[in-house]
Design a protein around this motif. Structure first.
Motif, PDB file in Angstrom:
ATOM      1  N   LYS A 250      42.561  -4.279   5.626  1.00  0.00           N
ATOM      2  CA  LYS A 250      41.873  -3.253   6.414  1.00  0.00           C
ATOM      3  C   LYS A 250      42.569  -1.897   6.272  1.00  0.00           C
ATOM      4  N   MET A 251      43.899  -1.897   6.150  1.00  0.00           N
ATOM      5  CA  MET A 251      44.610  -0.635   5.957  1.00  0.00           C
ATOM      6  C   MET A 251      44.148   0.042   4.675  1.00  0.00           C
ATOM      7  N   ALA A 252      44.006  -0.746   3.607  1.00  0.00           N
ATOM      8  CA  ALA A 252      43.531  -0.182   2.345  1.00  0.00           C
ATOM      9  C   ALA A 252      42.119   0.372   2.503  1.00  0.00           C
ATOM     10  N   ALA A 253      41.274  -0.323   3.249  1.00  0.00           N
ATOM     11  CA  ALA A 253      39.902   0.147   3.462  1.00  0.00           C
ATOM     12  C   ALA A 253      39.871   1.410   4.303  1.00  0.00           C
ATOM     13  N   ILE A 254      40.748   1.507   5.294  1.00  0.00           N
ATOM     14  CA  ILE A 254      40.808   2.707   6.143  1.00  0.00           C
ATOM     15  C   ILE A 254      41.274   3.906   5.325  1.00  0.00           C
ATOM     16  N   GLU A 255      42.314   3.713   4.513  1.00  0.00           N
ATOM     17  CA  GLU A 255      42.790   4.806   3.654  1.00  0.00           C
ATOM     18  C   GLU A 255      41.654   5.338   2.790  1.00  0.00           C
ATOM     19  N   ALA A 256      40.888   4.438   2.208  1.00  0.00           N
ATOM     20  CA  ALA A 256      39.774   4.861   1.358  1.00  0.00           C
ATOM     21  C   ALA A 256      38.708   5.589   2.171  1.00  0.00           C
ATOM     22  N   ALA A 257      38.438   5.098   3.381  1.00  0.00           N
ATOM     23  CA  ALA A 257      37.376   5.685   4.206  1.00  0.00           C
ATOM     24  C   ALA A 257      37.717   7.093   4.671  1.00  0.00           C
ATOM     25  N   VAL A 258      39.010   7.356   4.933  1.00  0.00           N
ATOM     26  CA  VAL A 258      39.407   8.671   5.456  1.00  0.00           C
ATOM     27  C   VAL A 258      39.984   9.578   4.372  1.00  0.00           C
ATOM     28  N   ASP A 263      49.696   4.494   0.788  1.00  0.00           N
ATOM     29  CA  ASP A 263      51.064   4.757   1.203  1.00  0.00           C
ATOM     30  C   ASP A 263      51.802   3.423   1.273  1.00  0.00           C
ATOM     31  N   ALA A 264      52.869   3.279   0.483  1.00  0.00           N
ATOM     32  CA  ALA A 264      53.524   1.983   0.346  1.00  0.00           C
ATOM     33  C   ALA A 264      54.131   1.494   1.656  1.00  0.00           C
ATOM     34  N   ILE A 265      54.834   2.351   2.378  1.00  0.00           N
ATOM     35  CA  ILE A 265      55.491   1.909   3.612  1.00  0.00           C
ATOM     36  C   ILE A 265      54.455   1.610   4.684  1.00  0.00           C
ATOM     37  N   ARG A 266      53.434   2.433   4.781  1.00  0.00           N
ATOM     38  CA  ARG A 266      52.383   2.172   5.766  1.00  0.00           C
ATOM     39  C   ARG A 266      51.691   0.848   5.472  1.00  0.00           C
ATOM     40  N   ARG A 267      51.448   0.580   4.190  1.00  0.00           N
ATOM     41  CA  ARG A 267      50.820  -0.690   3.829  1.00  0.00           C
ATOM     42  C   ARG A 267      51.759  -1.863   4.066  1.00  0.00           C
ATOM     43  N   LEU A 268      53.049  -1.663   3.815  1.00  0.00           N
ATOM     44  CA  LEU A 268      54.019  -2.714   4.106  1.00  0.00           C
ATOM     45  C   LEU A 268      54.037  -3.015   5.597  1.00  0.00           C
ATOM     46  N   GLY A 269      53.927  -1.989   6.419  1.00  0.00           N
ATOM     47  CA  GLY A 269      53.859  -2.196   7.859  1.00  0.00           C
ATOM     48  C   GLY A 269      52.655  -3.018   8.258  1.00  0.00           C
ATOM     49  N   ALA A 270      51.498  -2.708   7.676  1.00  0.00           N
ATOM     50  CA  ALA A 270      50.293  -3.476   7.971  1.00  0.00           C
ATOM     51  C   ALA A 270      50.457  -4.929   7.546  1.00  0.00           C
ATOM     52  N   LEU A 271      51.158  -5.152   6.446  1.00  0.00           N
ATOM     53  CA  LEU A 271      51.333  -6.498   5.900  1.00  0.00           C
ATOM     54  C   LEU A 271      52.333  -7.332   6.687  1.00  0.00           C
ATOM     55  N   ALA A 272      53.385  -6.700   7.209  1.00  0.00           N
ATOM     56  CA  ALA A 272      54.534  -7.492   7.653  1.00  0.00           C
ATOM     57  C   ALA A 272      55.091  -7.136   9.022  1.00  0.00           C
ATOM     58  N   ILE A 273      54.513  -6.144   9.709  1.00  0.00           N
ATOM     59  CA  ILE A 273      55.102  -5.685  10.966  1.00  0.00           C
ATOM     60  C   ILE A 273      54.206  -6.054  12.141  1.00  0.00           C
ATOM     61  N   PHE A 274      54.804  -6.685  13.150  1.00  0.00           N
ATOM     62  CA  PHE A 274      54.090  -6.913  14.411  1.00  0.00           C
ATOM     63  C   PHE A 274      54.919  -6.424  15.588  1.00  0.00           C
ATOM     64  N   VAL A 275      56.211  -6.723  15.572  1.00  0.00           N
ATOM     65  CA  VAL A 275      57.135  -6.248  16.605  1.00  0.00           C
ATOM     66  C   VAL A 275      58.303  -5.553  15.923  1.00  0.00           C
ATOM     67  N   SER A 276      59.102  -4.855  16.711  1.00  0.00           N
ATOM     68  CA  SER A 276      60.187  -4.048  16.157  1.00  0.00           C
ATOM     69  C   SER A 276      61.192  -4.883  15.370  1.00  0.00           C
ATOM     70  N   GLU A 277      61.404  -6.134  15.782  1.00  0.00           N
ATOM     71  CA  GLU A 277      62.347  -6.985  15.069  1.00  0.00           C
ATOM     72  C   GLU A 277      61.912  -7.229  13.626  1.00  0.00           C
ATOM     73  N   ASP A 278      60.616  -7.164  13.371  1.00  0.00           N
ATOM     74  CA  ASP A 278      60.138  -7.311  11.992  1.00  0.00           C
ATOM     75  C   ASP A 278      60.648  -6.173  11.115  1.00  0.00           C
ATOM     76  N   ALA A 279      60.685  -4.962  11.672  1.00  0.00           N
ATOM     77  CA  ALA A 279      61.205  -3.820  10.914  1.00  0.00           C
ATOM     78  C   ALA A 279      62.673  -4.027  10.577  1.00  0.00           C
ATOM     79  N   ASP A 280      63.435  -4.558  11.533  1.00  0.00           N
ATOM     80  CA  ASP A 280      64.851  -4.820  11.279  1.00  0.00           C
ATOM     81  C   ASP A 280      65.024  -5.876  10.187  1.00  0.00           C
TER      82      ASP A 280
END
Length: 419
Positions: A250-258, A263-280
């Protein structure tokens, strides 16, 4: 397959003065030089050519000798592997002597410099990466790369398992190149070999995994490739956590729509981030930079509170605190986890806030509070934070009377209004 193929003689990148100067210098007196790899691949399918690598029969010492005679700077960036970087017109070109395996044992190979273009091509990873082109634009293909390009098919050269055992990073590279250049399902033999060798990913340096993963997530068909990797159990090994594939798609679709670039980090966040501990966890697992970790941490910090129905005042406060890039990260991540479609007008309006409103600087400074009797030190810092919080909560007023009253309250002992 070998022999001459279609010419690239009209290509602007191949006729670049600096490149032609280096090729002409190396392609004479018994030696030969060609452009190899990605530049030829991209040129053949009309993709932009961004980097140009050169291979030559000349030994590294001869490359350096000729460069010095031509008044070009030569940097021995990887001379033990036969690579010298030449600077022409301020542009760096990697020049590598042809190589061939003379002895293979396990995951290692003893390599010698060679003069055989076919044997050099057969050492490369994928057929589409083994093309070469002479300075007059003639294209050489020894392993079926042109046919695979035509079919948008990614294949390892030779036995996939053997090629992966030489470098387990080729598992990630297979999915990255398939996402960038392939169509349809991945090559079955290659996919099977990648799955069988997946434990080898644990032996790779975190820096190399990070580099390949960030390239993969912005590739043309990244969502499909990551889906296959998820089904094969490869993503959990790489990320160390559960992948959110629908959020990524959906992140890829939103980027295309707008109209946003991937963006690699933004897409990585969509793929792998739910809570702050995931970022760590990703920070440690992928050896991300501090800035990359900070972006992911900010994305995770309460994204669920930033739905498409947040009040305009709340959105402005979020933009003030995060800045335009951080605001976009948070809003878009929240969007991917919602039921709103990529062309949702309310979400698009929210995302476009930085184009309509630029956060002002806080009008209450330390000098204003000191003039009201607040001493330097911790008390001043606390008063400044109270003043800023009150100003934000009041939706960034600018009239002097309101600002003065806020400064008075912040300098006093009572908490500000709307704290």
């Amino acid at each position: 397959m070998s022999g001459l193929r279609p010419r690239l003689s009209d290509s602007a990148w191949l006729n670049d003065e600096a490149l032609q100067r280096i090729l002409a210098m190396l392609d004479r007196d018994g030696e030969e030089a060609r452009v190899v790899g990605g530049a030829v691949r991209n040129a053949m399918i009309g993709e932009p050519v961004r980097e140009v690598d050169i291979a030559t029969t000349a030994a590294p010492e001869e490359i350096i000798r000729r460069a010095q005679a031509a008044h070009l700077r030569a940097i021995p960036t990887g001379i033990e592997h036969g690579t010298v970087t030449l600077l022409a017109n301020g542009i760096p070109f990697e020049v590598t002597t042809l190589r061939e395996d003379v002895e293979t044992y396990g995951r290692k190979a003893r390599v010698a410099f060679g003069r055989d273009w076919q044997r050099d091509a057969e050492r490369r990873d994928f057929t589409i990466n083994a093309l070469s082109a002479s300075r007059d634009g003639a294209v050489y293909d020894y392993v079926g790369g042109l046919a695979d390009l035509d079919a948008r098919r990614l294949r390892f050269i030779g036995d996939p398992a053997a090629r992966i055992a030489e470098d387990y990073l080729r598992i990630l590279r297979f999915f990255r190149f398939h996402a960038a250049y392939g169509e349809g399902a991945p090559d079955a033999a290659a996919l099977h070999a990648c799955i069988e060798a997946r434990d080898g990913l644990r032996s790779l340096s975190r820096e190399r995994v990070r580099m390949e993963l960030l390239k993969l997530v912005v590739a043309r068909r990244a969502a499909e490739a990551l889906g296959v990797m998820g089904d094969a159990g490869l993503l959990v090994t790489i990320l160390g956590g559960v992948p959110y594939l629908s959020s990524f798609e959906k992140m890829a679709a939103i980027e295309a729509a707008v109209g946003e670039e991937p963006d690699a980090i933004r897409r990585l966040g969509a793929l792998a981030i739910f809570v702050s501990e995931d970022a760590d966890r990703l920070f440690e697992r992928l050896r991300l930079s501090n800035a990359e970790h900070g972006r992911l941490f900010a994305m995770a910090d309460g994204w669920w509170r930033n739905g498409g129905d947040i009040a305009p005042q709340t959105a402005r406060a979020l933009l003030y605190r995060l800045g335009a890039a951080g605001y976009a990260d948070r809003v878009m991540l929240s969007w991917t986890r919602s039921r709103d479609v990529p062309d949702n007008e309310r979400r698009q309006h929210l995302l476009a806030l930085p184009a309509r409103w630029q956060p002002p600087a806080c009008p209450i400074a330390a000098a204003d509070l000191m003039a009201r009797g607040v001493a330097k030190g911790p008390a001043l810092g606390a008063a400044l934070r109270r003043a800023e919080a009150a100003w934000i909560a009041a939706d960034f007023p600018s009239d002097p009377a309101t600002i003065a009253a806020m400064a008075d309250r912040a300098a006093g002992s009572s908490p500000p209004d709307n704290a």
